[in-house]
Design a protein around this motif. Structure first.
Motif, short mmCIF file in Angstrom:
data_model
loop_
_atom_site.label_atom_id
_atom_site.label_comp_id
_atom_site.label_asym_id
_atom_site.label_seq_id
_atom_site.Cartn_x
_atom_site.Cartn_y
_atom_site.Cartn_z
N LEU A 1 -8.95 -1.73 -19.88
CA LEU A 1 -8.54 -0.46 -19.86
C LEU A 1 -8.00 0.07 -18.73
N PRO A 2 -8.45 -0.02 -17.46
CA PRO A 2 -7.96 0.48 -16.39
C PRO A 2 -6.49 -0.05 -15.90
N GLU A 3 -6.38 -1.40 -16.33
CA GLU A 3 -5.14 -1.88 -15.89
C GLU A 3 -4.05 -1.44 -17.06
N LEU A 4 -4.60 -1.34 -18.34
CA LEU A 4 -3.66 -0.58 -19.56
C LEU A 4 -3.18 0.75 -19.13
N GLU A 5 -4.03 1.62 -18.73
CA GLU A 5 -3.78 2.88 -18.29
C GLU A 5 -2.68 2.80 -17.10
N GLU A 6 -2.85 2.25 -16.03
CA GLU A 6 -1.74 2.02 -14.88
C GLU A 6 -0.51 1.50 -15.63
N THR A 7 -0.50 0.22 -16.33
CA THR A 7 0.51 -0.30 -16.91
C THR A 7 1.45 0.95 -17.88
N ALA A 8 0.67 1.82 -18.71
CA ALA A 8 1.35 2.67 -19.52
C ALA A 8 1.97 3.74 -18.64
N LEU A 9 1.45 4.21 -17.49
CA LEU A 9 1.98 5.06 -16.52
C LEU A 9 3.25 4.68 -16.04
N GLN A 10 3.14 3.43 -15.74
CA GLN A 10 4.46 2.94 -15.16
C GLN A 10 5.53 2.56 -16.27
#
Length: 432
Positions: A240-249
Motif C-alpha cells: 500500500l505505501p508503494e502504491l500510494e507513492e507510485t500513484a502520486l507520481q
C-alpha cells in the motif's frame, strides 16, 4: 498476496464454433488501435503539438506581399490659372502598386517567451489527458473482458446444473416406472429441469449483451461468435505505501491537473508582461507606376525601401489588464485547490481498492474450501438419491448449494481481478 488463482471450472467449453478468439492482450491491443474515445482524444494531442510553435508565440516576423492593378476611365474638363484648358473624353488612368512588408516584434516585455512556455505546457496537458484516457479505456475494456468471462463461467455452471437435473429426471423416471417413486417426484424433477433450462436461456442473453458492450468498447462491429480465453491470475501489486507513492507520481489525472495549474501560472505571467511597452521593427519595399491620359501627371513611377521602429505602450484600458491578471491568479489558485482535492480523492480510492482486493482474496480462500465441500455433497446426494436413500428436496438443495458456492468463488476471483485492474489504473500502471 495470493498468486496463481485459476478458475476450477472448464472455460468457454460451451461455444460451439468460435470465429473470434480473444485474450486479455488481444483486447488491449485492439482497444489501443480502434477505440473511438482514444482516436478522438489523439486529435487534441496533435492540435496542441501543432500550436506549440515559435510563430504562434509571436517570436517570428510576419511578411506580407501585396499587389494592385487599377484602371479608371473618366471624362475631364480642366481650366488652369494660366488660362489654358484641357478637355478629355474617356481618358484612361492606369495605376500599378506592389510591395513587400515585414513586421518583427523585437521586445514585448518578454511576453513571447512566456507564451511559448504556455504552449509547451498545454501540449503536455493534452498528452496527460490522452494518457489518462488510455488508462480509463484500458481499465474499462479489461473490466468488461473479465465481467464477460464471469458471465461465461456462470453459463458453464448452469449447463453443469442442467446436466445434473437431466440425470435426476432420468433416475426419477426409472424409479417411477418400476414403482419405487411417485409420479409427483418425477414431475418435480421435470419442473426443476425446466427451471434450469429457463435460467440457461436468460444467462445466454446476459452473455450476448456483455459481449456487445465489450465489442463496442473495442470499436468493433462484428456478428461473429466471440470466445474469450482468460485466467484470474493476479500479477502482484506493490504494498500500500508503494502504491500510494507510485500513484502520486504517475497518475495521469493528477499530472493533468498539475499541468493545468502550470498553464494558469504562465497565463498570469503573460498578462503581467502585457504591461510593458513593445518595440517593433518594420521593413518594406514598394513599387508604384501611374500612367494617365489627363491631369497634372502623365506618368509617375516610384520604388524604394522603407524601414523603421515603432513603440507602443498601453497607458489606460479601463483597468482591463489588471482584471485579466487578477482572474489568471484566481485560475491558478483554483487549479491548485483542484489538484489537492484530486490528490486526496486518489489516496482514498487507492486505500479503498486495496482493502477490496485483500477482502476478495480472503473470500477466494474461504470459497475454495466451500467449493470442495459443496461438490462432494452433490456427489453424495446424487448417489443416495440413485439408491433411494434421499428425497428430491435433499438433492435439489445440495445442487443449489454447489452452484451458489461455485458462483461465490467465481465472484470473489472476479472481484479480486477487478480490484487489481482499478489499482493499476489509479497508480498509472496499466500502460506499463
Amino acid at each position: 498476496m495470493i498468486k496463481g488463482l485459476f478458475i476450477l471450472i472448464g472455460m468457454i467449453s460451451f461455444i460451439q464454433d468460435p470465429h473470434l478468439v480473444m485474450d486479455e492482450e488481444t483486447v488491449v491491443s485492439i482497444a489501443l488501435e480502434k477505440n473511438f474515445d482514444l482516436i478522438l482524444e489523439s486529435y487534441q494531442v496533435v492540435l496542441a503539438e501543432n500550436d506549440n510553435t515559435m510563430g504562434n508565440a509571436g517570436m517570428l516576423p510576419t511578411i506580407d506581399l501585396s499587389g494592385e492593378a487599377r484602371q479608371s476611365i473618366q471624362n475631364t474638363e480642366q481650366q488652369f490659372f494660366s488660362g489654358d484648358t484641357q478637355s478629355r473624353t474617356a481618358a484612361k488612368t492606369t495605376n500599378y502598386n506592389a510591395g513587400v512588408n515585414m513586421a518583427w516584434t523585437l521586445f514585448d516585455g518578454l511576453k513571447m517567451f512566456a507564451t511559448k512556455e504556455r504552449l509547451e505546457e498545454i501540449q503536455k496537458t493534452n498528452e496527460y489527458a490522452f494518457r489518462a484516457q488510455v488508462q480509463n479505456v484500458l481499465s474499462d475494456v479489461m473490466k468488461a473482458f473479465y465481467n464477460t468471462a464471469l458471465e461465461q463461467e456462470r453459463l458453464a455452471l448452469l449447463q453443469s446444473t442442467l446436466a445434473l437435473s437431466e440425470e435426476r429426471v432420468g433416475i426419477s423416471k426409472e424409479k417411477y416406472e418400476v414403482g419405487k417413486a411417485s409420479k409427483l417426484e418425477y414431475l418435480q424433477a421435470q419442473v426443476d429441469y425446466n427451471t434450469d433450462q429457463s435460467a440457461l436461456v436468460r444467462q445466454q442473453e446476459v452473455i450476448a449483451r456483455s459481449k456487445l458492450a465489450l465489442l463496442q468498447l473495442l470499436g468493433l462491429d462484428t456478428s461473429d461468435s466471440l470466445s474469450l480465453q482468460y485466467n484470474y491470475e493476479l500479477n502482484g501489486l506493490l504494498a500500500l505505501p508503494e502504491l500510494e507513492e507510485t500513484a502520486l507520481q504517475q497518475n495521469p489525472d493528477l499530472q493533468y491537473l498539475q499541468s493545468q495549474r502550470e498553464v494558469a501560472v504562465l497565463t498570469t505571467r503573460e498578462r503581467e508582461r502585457e504591461l510593458y511597452p513593445s518595440l517593433d521593427f518594420n521593413l518594406g519595399y514598394n513599387y508604384s507606376n501611374l500612367k494617365a491620359e489627363a491631369g497634372f501627371l502623365q506618368s509617375n513611377r516610384t520604388n524604394g525601401v522603407n524601414y523603421g521602429l515603432s513603440a507602443t505602450m498601453t497607458l489606460f484600458d479601463g483597468l482591463n489588464q489588471q482584471r485579466a491578471i487578477q482572474n489568471s491568479r484566481i485560475q491558478s489558485e483554483y487549479a491548485m485547490t483542484a489538484f489537492e482535492q484530486a490528490k486526496m480523492q486518489l489516496l482514498t480510492a487507492i486505500r479503498s481498492g486495496f482493502l477490496t482486493l485483500k477482502n476478495s482474496l480472503t473470500l477466494v480462500a474461504l470459497e475454495e474450501q466451500n467449493l470442495e465441500v459443496a461438490k462432494e455433497n452433490v456427489e453424495i446426494a446424487l448417489e443416495r438419491y440413485r439408491i433411494g436413500k434421499s428425497n428430491p428436496l435433499e438433492i435439489r438443495e445440495a445442487q443449489n448449494n454447489a452452484v451458489n458456492a461455485q458462483i461465490r468463488h467465481l465472484e470473489a476471483l472476479n472481484s479480486a481481478k477487478i480490484a487489481e485492474i482499478e489499482l493499476k489504473r489509479l497508480s498509472g500502471q496499466i500502460i506499463n
